[in-house]
Design an enzyme around this catalytic site. Structure first.
Site, short mmCIF file in Angstrom:
data_model
loop_
_atom_site.label_atom_id
_atom_site.label_comp_id
_atom_site.label_asym_id
_atom_site.label_seq_id
_atom_site.Cartn_x
_atom_site.Cartn_y
_atom_site.Cartn_z
CG ASP A 90 50.68 46.47 35.45
OD1 ASP A 90 51.48 46.25 34.53
OD2 ASP A 90 50.22 45.57 36.16
CB SER A 91 54.54 50.98 36.14
OG SER A 91 54.59 50.38 37.43
N GLY A 92 54.67 47.69 35.78
CA GLY A 92 55.55 46.54 35.95
C GLY A 92 56.35 46.56 37.24
CG ASP A 144 53.41 52.27 42.12
OD1 ASP A 144 53.82 51.44 41.27
OD2 ASP A 144 52.45 52.02 42.87
N GLY A 215 48.31 50.22 46.31
CA GLY A 215 48.79 49.77 47.61
C GLY A 215 47.74 49.19 48.52
CG ASP A 265 43.34 45.60 37.88
OD1 ASP A 265 44.05 44.58 37.99
OD2 ASP A 265 43.54 46.63 38.55
CB CYS A 303 23.52 33.37 33.35
SG CYS A 303 25.14 34.01 32.84
CB CYS A 305 27.57 34.11 30.05
SG CYS A 305 27.62 32.42 30.70
CG HIS A 334 29.50 31.90 34.37
ND1 HIS A 334 28.16 32.17 34.15
CD2 HIS A 334 29.68 31.99 35.72
CE1 HIS A 334 27.57 32.41 35.31
NE2 HIS A 334 28.47 32.30 36.27
#
Length: 371
Positions: A90-92, A144, A215, A265, A303, A305, A334
């Site tokens: 990301d831009s930071g 942004d 946003g 994310d 599961c 995992c 997990h």
């Protein structure tokens, strides 16, 4: 970057994102590795135990420590972290606002002080691209102007105009640099004001490799968030990936997939893991609670995992109570497995034209303990 749509089920999409370091199947969830790693996990965990193809790192943090030029001299972020998949950075800008004191927003960038030592820095649209070039990111985000919600209409309008201006400056600079392996995504702003979202799309030039809906998850209700996504996603190019930034819960992700979003994310699976909350198909459990002290079963039956195949809830309960570092690793493995399997299963359902029934069945079981 090549993005191929393979199937569409109503509005839900399944595709292939071809990056120089990996081929990514969408919908995709990206684990968040703020400092160039997922907290408590290493590259082997990500590649061999989770089969993660794309993870997120943070430009602000990499810039301040150890420094993008250090990483560049050491072969770029992939070699530095020994992760052989792909990185989105990301831009930071968000961190510059949220972590720094005395932030000053200017027409040509953001002035901020480091949260580490108080030193003064200036992020511009081209500066953050130069940092991400040094990191050799597979996907780079433009700088942004993010607005917390609720916000006055005038502030939203300022934000979208400034964000679009910075995005377009970034695109022209990126074209001049001719870096085809470093893909550039624009970010659409506008809060939950639908006309502002439309204006943001209209002001942002075409030609980006992908488009993010930014946003959101910053104070609005779930209904407002979903209404905004439903309005914005169809305005974006159909042949480009769509990324919903910082979202979210399993329910949010499935809802957004149904509205045409491809990429996600969130820190939730790893942050929750470290704080004793584990995800299962029947809802979340708090492993610190007393009933798990003698529970010899895995976190979730069936599961696959790394953690569930080896350890019991009783052992994880003990590790958490004893504040052992190993707990964070096993719990994070997990929870990330749960998230990655969720989007993988959603993708398969889209390919088989049964996404809505898959979503309905998942949510009925996942939320049944709240009835």
């Amino acid at each position: 970057m090549d993005f191929q749509l393979q199937a569409v089920d109503k509005h839900a999409r399944a595709g292939i994102l071809n990056l120089v370091h990996s081929q990514v199947e969408t919908p995709i969830f990206m684990p968040v590795g703020t400092q160039g790693c997922i907290k408590s996990l290493d590259a082997i965990d990500m590649q061999e135990r989770l089969s993660a193809k794309l993870i997120l790192a943070n430009t602000y943090h990499m810039y301040l420590r150890p420094g993008e030029k250090v990483i560049e001299q050491l072969g770029g972020l992939h070699h530095f972290a020994q992760f052989h998949g792909s990185f989105l950075t990301d831009s930071g800008g968000f961190q510059a606002f949220s972590l720094s004191d005395n932030v000053k927003l200017q027409e040509d960038g953001i002035v901020f002080k480091s949260h580490l030592d108080g030193s003064k820095h200036f992020f511009t649209p081209t500066k953050v691209l130069d940092i991400q070039y040094s990191l050799n990111s597979d996907i780079m985000m433009v700088l942004d102007d993010l607005v917390g919600l609720p916000a006055p209409l005038k502030r939203l309008e300022e934000s979208i105009k400034r964000s679009a201006k910075w995005a377009n400056i970034s695109l022209e600079y990126h074209k001049e640099n001719n870096r085809p392996n470093n893909n550039l995504f624009a970010i659409i702003q506008g809060g939950t004001h639908l006309k502002m979202r439309s204006l943001s799309v209209g002001l942002t030039h075409g030609g980006f490799d992908g488009y993010a809906i930014g946003g959101l998850a910053v104070g609005e209700s779930t209904n407002e968030m979903l209404e905004t996504i439903a309005h914005t996603a169809p305005l974006l190019p159909k042949d480009k990936p769509r990324y919903l930034m910082g979202v979210g819960t399993p329910e949010n992700i499935l809802d957004a997939i149904s509205l045409g979003v491809d990429m996600f994310d969130c820190v939730m699976p790893t942050r929750n893991a470290r704080n004793a909350t584990l995800f299962t198909h029947s809802g979340k459990i708090s492993i610190k609670n007393a009933p798990y002290k003698l529970d010899n079963t895995p976190i979730e039956e069936n599961c696959t995992c790394y953690t569930c195949k080896r350890y019991s809830k009783a052992y994880l309960h003990h590790l958490f109570r004893a504040k052992e570092l190993t707990y964070a690793r096993l719990a994070s493995l997990h929870n990330l497995h749960f998230y990655l399997e969720l989007v993988k299963n959603a993708r398969n359902a889209i390919l088989e034209k049964r996404f809505l029934s898959f979503k309905k069945e998942f949510l009925e079981r996942y939320t049944m303990d709240r009835q």
